[in-house]
Design a protein around this motif. Sequence first.
Motif, short mmCIF file in Angstrom:
data_model
loop_
_atom_site.label_atom_id
_atom_site.label_comp_id
_atom_site.label_asym_id
_atom_site.label_seq_id
_atom_site.Cartn_x
_atom_site.Cartn_y
_atom_site.Cartn_z
N SER A 90 -4.99 -2.78 31.78
CA SER A 90 -4.70 -4.21 31.74
C SER A 90 -3.61 -4.55 32.74
O SER A 90 -3.70 -5.56 33.45
CB SER A 90 -4.28 -4.63 30.33
N GLN A 91 -2.59 -3.71 32.82
CA GLN A 91 -1.52 -3.95 33.79
C GLN A 91 -2.04 -3.79 35.22
O GLN A 91 -1.72 -4.57 36.11
CB GLN A 91 -0.32 -3.03 33.55
N ASP A 151 -3.58 -0.52 27.80
CA ASP A 151 -2.32 -1.01 28.36
C ASP A 151 -2.23 -0.73 29.85
O ASP A 151 -1.89 -1.61 30.65
CB ASP A 151 -1.12 -0.37 27.65
N THR A 152 -2.56 0.50 30.24
CA THR A 152 -2.48 0.88 31.65
C THR A 152 -3.43 0.07 32.51
O THR A 152 -3.03 -0.50 33.54
CB THR A 152 -2.82 2.39 31.81
#
Length: 131
Positions: free
Chosen positions: A114-115, A111-112
């Motif tokens: 990818s953002q 998540d981190t």
Amino acid sequence: MPATTPFTHRNLPRLLLQAREAVMAHTRPSLREQGLSDQQWRVLRVLGEHAADPGGVETGRVAREAFLLGPSLTGVLTRMERDGLIHRSRCPDDARRTVVRATAQGLALVDTLSQTQKDLYNATAIYTSGD
């Protein structure tokens, strides 16, 4: 109207590698900040894409989707398991096979990063006016 020149370059694989390296030059710093190699990131992305699969992902599929050879994948998974990013287990349907799942820590990294990558792409995107 100007004539277009056809693409006649004979070393397409080299050009593709150069393009990959150009993209990764922007991505690697954020991976290194998280202690990940390029290969580990590719594995985490695959596992992130299949996070909803309760059975996990067979290692052969991980290798194909992450573009890694089996022997290389084994070493990458060993390090990732040691670091708490993935969990390996026997396939419930076939004990000869191994399945892999990202841990909560691994999914948080997906998540981190990818953002972070999305923000980087947006910041470096080249927009044309369509003229």
